[in-house]
Design an enzyme around this catalytic site. Structure first.
Site, PDB file in Angstrom:
ATOM      1  N   PHE A  36       0.814  -1.223   0.000  1.00 46.08           N
ATOM      2  CA  PHE A  36       0.000   0.000   0.000  1.00 46.08           C
ATOM      3  C   PHE A  36       0.845   1.270   0.000  1.00 46.08           C
ATOM      4  O   PHE A  36       0.346   2.355   0.261  1.00 46.08           O
ATOM      5  CB  PHE A  36      -0.943   0.008   1.210  1.00 46.08           C
ATOM      6  N   LYS A  43      -8.982  16.355  -1.603  1.00 47.15           N
ATOM      7  CA  LYS A  43      -8.393  17.556  -2.183  1.00 47.15           C
ATOM      8  C   LYS A  43      -8.768  17.592  -3.670  1.00 47.15           C
ATOM      9  O   LYS A  43      -8.340  16.743  -4.449  1.00 47.15           O
ATOM     10  CB  LYS A  43      -6.875  17.525  -2.000  1.00 47.15           C
ATOM     11  N   ALA A  44      -9.602  18.578  -3.989  1.00 45.99           N
ATOM     12  CA  ALA A  44     -10.021  18.705  -5.387  1.00 45.99           C
ATOM     13  C   ALA A  44      -8.835  19.153  -6.229  1.00 45.99           C
ATOM     14  O   ALA A  44      -7.932  19.833  -5.751  1.00 45.99           O
ATOM     15  CB  ALA A  44     -11.150  19.725  -5.476  1.00 45.99           C
ATOM     16  N   LYS A  47      -6.636  -4.974  -1.925  1.00 45.79           N
ATOM     17  CA  LYS A  47      -5.767  -3.992  -2.577  1.00 45.79           C
ATOM     18  C   LYS A  47      -6.520  -3.177  -3.630  1.00 45.79           C
ATOM     19  O   LYS A  47      -6.501  -1.944  -3.643  1.00 45.79           O
ATOM     20  CB  LYS A  47      -4.572  -4.712  -3.214  1.00 45.79           C
ATOM     21  N   CYS A  89      -0.684   3.721 -10.128  1.00 45.18           N
ATOM     22  CA  CYS A  89      -1.615   2.802  -9.460  1.00 45.18           C
ATOM     23  C   CYS A  89      -3.090   3.092  -9.698  1.00 45.18           C
ATOM     24  O   CYS A  89      -3.819   2.224 -10.189  1.00 45.18           O
ATOM     25  CB  CYS A  89      -1.345   2.812  -7.958  1.00 45.18           C
TER      26      CYS A  89
HETATM   27  C1  UDX Z   1      -1.523   5.214  -4.327  1.00 41.96           C
HETATM   28  C2  UDX Z   1      -2.070   4.758  -2.947  1.00 41.96           C
HETATM   29  O1  UDX Z   1      -2.190   5.889  -2.094  1.00 41.96           O
HETATM   30  C3  UDX Z   1      -1.174   3.698  -2.338  1.00 41.96           C
HETATM   31  O2  UDX Z   1      -1.745   3.233  -1.134  1.00 41.96           O
HETATM   32  C4  UDX Z   1      -1.034   2.553  -3.338  1.00 41.96           C
HETATM   33  O3  UDX Z   1      -0.188   1.551  -2.858  1.00 41.96           O
HETATM   34  C5  UDX Z   1      -0.512   3.064  -4.666  1.00 41.96           C
HETATM   35  O4  UDX Z   1      -1.373   4.098  -5.167  1.00 41.96           O
HETATM   36  P1  UDX Z   1       0.416   6.870  -5.171  1.00 41.96           P
HETATM   37  O5  UDX Z   1       0.028   6.483  -6.564  1.00 41.96           O
HETATM   38  O6  UDX Z   1       1.855   6.897  -4.804  1.00 41.96           O
HETATM   39  O7  UDX Z   1      -0.273   5.866  -4.091  1.00 41.96           O
HETATM   40  O8  UDX Z   1      -0.188   8.319  -4.924  1.00 41.96           O
HETATM   41  P2  UDX Z   1      -1.243   9.053  -3.969  1.00 41.96           P
HETATM   42  O9  UDX Z   1      -0.493   9.878  -3.002  1.00 41.96           O
HETATM   43  O10 UDX Z   1      -2.239   8.135  -3.424  1.00 41.96           O
HETATM   44  O11 UDX Z   1      -1.914  10.033  -5.043  1.00 41.96           O
HETATM   45  C6  UDX Z   1      -2.520   9.525  -6.225  1.00 41.96           C
HETATM   46  C7  UDX Z   1      -3.060  10.616  -7.096  1.00 41.96           C
HETATM   47  O12 UDX Z   1      -4.224  11.185  -6.520  1.00 41.96           O
HETATM   48  C8  UDX Z   1      -2.120  11.791  -7.347  1.00 41.96           C
HETATM   49  O13 UDX Z   1      -2.213  12.169  -8.706  1.00 41.96           O
HETATM   50  C9  UDX Z   1      -2.642  12.885  -6.434  1.00 41.96           C
HETATM   51  O14 UDX Z   1      -2.341  14.162  -6.910  1.00 41.96           O
HETATM   52  C10 UDX Z   1      -4.122  12.602  -6.468  1.00 41.96           C
HETATM   53  N1  UDX Z   1      -4.853  13.080  -5.277  1.00 41.96           N
HETATM   54  C11 UDX Z   1      -4.621  12.508  -4.054  1.00 41.96           C
HETATM   55  C12 UDX Z   1      -5.810  14.078  -5.413  1.00 41.96           C
HETATM   56  O15 UDX Z   1      -6.054  14.610  -6.504  1.00 41.96           O
HETATM   57  N2  UDX Z   1      -6.507  14.477  -4.299  1.00 41.96           N
HETATM   58  C13 UDX Z   1      -6.300  13.922  -3.073  1.00 41.96           C
HETATM   59  O16 UDX Z   1      -6.985  14.335  -2.126  1.00 41.96           O
HETATM   60  C14 UDX Z   1      -5.313  12.911  -2.947  1.00 41.96           C
END
Ligand code: UDX
Length: 439
Positions: A151, A250-251, A203, A259
């Site tokens: 994760f 977060k918009a 997952k 992922c």
């Molecule tokens: C994600 C999961 O969080 C993690 O648990 C899993 O194992 C792999 O996928 P990651 O891809 O590293 O991790 O990024 P994450 O920090 O989750 O952000 C994903 C995307 O969502 C980013 O593009 C981020 O900008 C976006 N995001 C995230 C938003 O637009 N708003 C939010 O509030 C949170």
């Protein structure tokens, strides 16, 4: 102390290997890329991940961590072997399992003792059973398959490995599950033990749920724009309800990365294959597609981009603290800007090299100042600290026309307005946003 082999030195495999060595296990990591293994042997990580290089070097020095391209070294005489190879998006969105299958065959043909084979890669329901079948069909040694999905978040991987919310371990043979749980005792993280199929689905369900939260708040942001409400206030007011939670509300310009897009598509495709249409997830993906184009829609409303307009793209990584540009919303923006004939300059503090593989002919810079000099419009794609810490004057002094389309709500609209910037963000009215909360 256990002897562990890890197949694949991408984000998941490398971080797993390094962290298991850090808590005292003896780990041998395998990769097919000779170049990558040489780099890792010299103590350098091929990926940018805060804290990883130091931990890598320490564990190599203390001889708990080894790298090899030789399968015998990685698989023989191991208590456990982790599969951490990629499961890229295949045709029709389903996970491509060819690397996982190849590794299972190679494990079967190499092992000389009974072992446990643990899948860390994100794999569809039923894959661990398939891995066990492949191995059983090729060797007389027993290899119980255990699902142990990962994760970790890019940019926070080491922190997440030691401070994760849970460790999921799924298997159909209890003693193997117990043994894997014991491996993680030093991490002191709650363990969920379950059957293989449920672990595999946990997952996908987790990532799909988080992606849903993001698309949901992005739709709320769009309603805010129609009605004059403010998405940050709405998210705060919603998130304080503990059943909803403040995170992932977060918009912005939509999710990207290696992922969420891949796993949501894989889950819809897996569902369809099982005879069930996952309607909600299809909508989550559709909303995300539309959101990636949000800034261009706004720019078009103002006819901001003409042929030859100098446009700065600020941030190429899919999120801050990573150089990963996979499925970054920047890709769509750059394509649109190119289509319109804009003169593009692309800024990122660390991800320009990765984006060069997608757009080799673009002008790149790692200087924010240089990107903004003479620009007539700027598009903020990644909420890098280097961008967020700037005052409005920074933009007005460098840009020819201080017009900003911010896909990450980095600034207070009121401050930008007061500072003379034409500022457009996501789900917020042009007015200053001040929210108070009694405690
Ligand atoms: C994600 C999961 O969080 C993690 O648990 C899993 O194992 C792999 O996928 P990651 O891809 O590293 O991790 O990024 P994450 O920090 O989750 O952000 C994903 C995307 O969502 C980013 O593009 C981020 O900008 C976006 N995001 C995230 C938003 O637009 N708003 C939010 O509030 C949170």
């Amino acid at each position: 102390m256990m002897n562990i082999g890890v197949a694949g030195t991408g984000y998941v495999g490398l971080v797993t290997g390094v962290c298991l060595a850090e808590v005292g296990h003896r780990v041998t990591c395998l990769d097919v890329s000779e170049e990558k293994i040489q780099l890792l042997k010299s103590g350098q990580s091929p990926i940018y991940e805060p804290g990883l290089d130091d931990m890598l070097q320490k564990n190599i020095r203390e001889e708990r961590l080894h790298f090899t391209t030789d399968r015998t070294e990685a698989y023989q005489n191991k208590d456990m072997i982790f599969i951490a190879v990629g499961t890229p998006e295949g045709e029709n969105g389903q996970a491509d399992l060819s690397f996982v299958k190849k590794v299972a065959v190679e494990i079967a043909d190499t092992i000389t003792n009974d072992t446990i084979v643990i899948t860390k890669s994100t794999v569809p329901v039923g894959t661990n059973e398939m891995v066990e079948d492949i191995i059983r069909s090729r060797t007389n040694h027993t290899a119980h398959a255990v699902s142990n999905p990962e994760f970790l978040r890019e940019g926070n991987a080491i922190h997440d490995a030691f401070h994760g919310d849970r460790i999921v371990i799924g298997g159909n043979y209890e003693p193997a599950v117990e043994k894997v749980a014991a491996l993680y005792t030093p991490f002191d993280i709650p363990v969920v033990q379950t059957d293989t199929k449920s672990a595999e689905l946990i997952k996908y369900a987790s990532n799909a749920f988080l992606a849903t939260k993001i698309s949901f708040i992005n739709e709320i942001a769009n309603i805010c724009e129609f009605t004059g409400a403010n998405v940050e206030a709405v998210a705060k007011g919603m998130g304080l309800d503990k059943r909803i939670g403040t995170q992932f509300l977060k918009a912005g310009i939509g999710f990207g990365g290696s992922c969420f897009p891949k796993d949501t598509k894989a889950l819809t495709s897996m569902s369809a294959e099982a005879g069930y249409e996952f309607r909600m997830l299809n909508a989550v993906l559709e909303v995300n597609e539309l959101q990636h184009n949000k800034l261009m829609d706004k720019a078009n409303e103002y006819s901001a981009i003409q042929k030859g307009t100098k446009a700065a793209v600020l941030g190429l990584a899919f999120k801050p603290n990573t150089d990963d540009t996979r499925e970054s919303p920047a890709i769509r923006i750059i394509e649109e800007l190119k289509h319109k004939g804009a003169e593009i300059i692309a800024y990122d503090p660390i991800a320009t090299d990765k984006m060069k593989a997608v757009f080799p002919d673009l002008t790149y810079t790692d200087s924010l100042e240089e990107a903004l000099n003479g620009a007539e419009a700027a598009f903020i794609i990644t909420d890098w600290a280097q961008i967020k810490e700037q005052a409005p004057a920074f933009f007005t002094s460098h840009m020819k026309r201080p017009l900003i389309f911010d896909g990450r709500n980095c600034f207070d609209p009121g401050d930008m307005l007061d500072g003379g910037v034409h500022y457009h963000s996501i789900g917020r009215s042009g007015n200053s946003f001040r929210m108070t909360m009694s405690t």
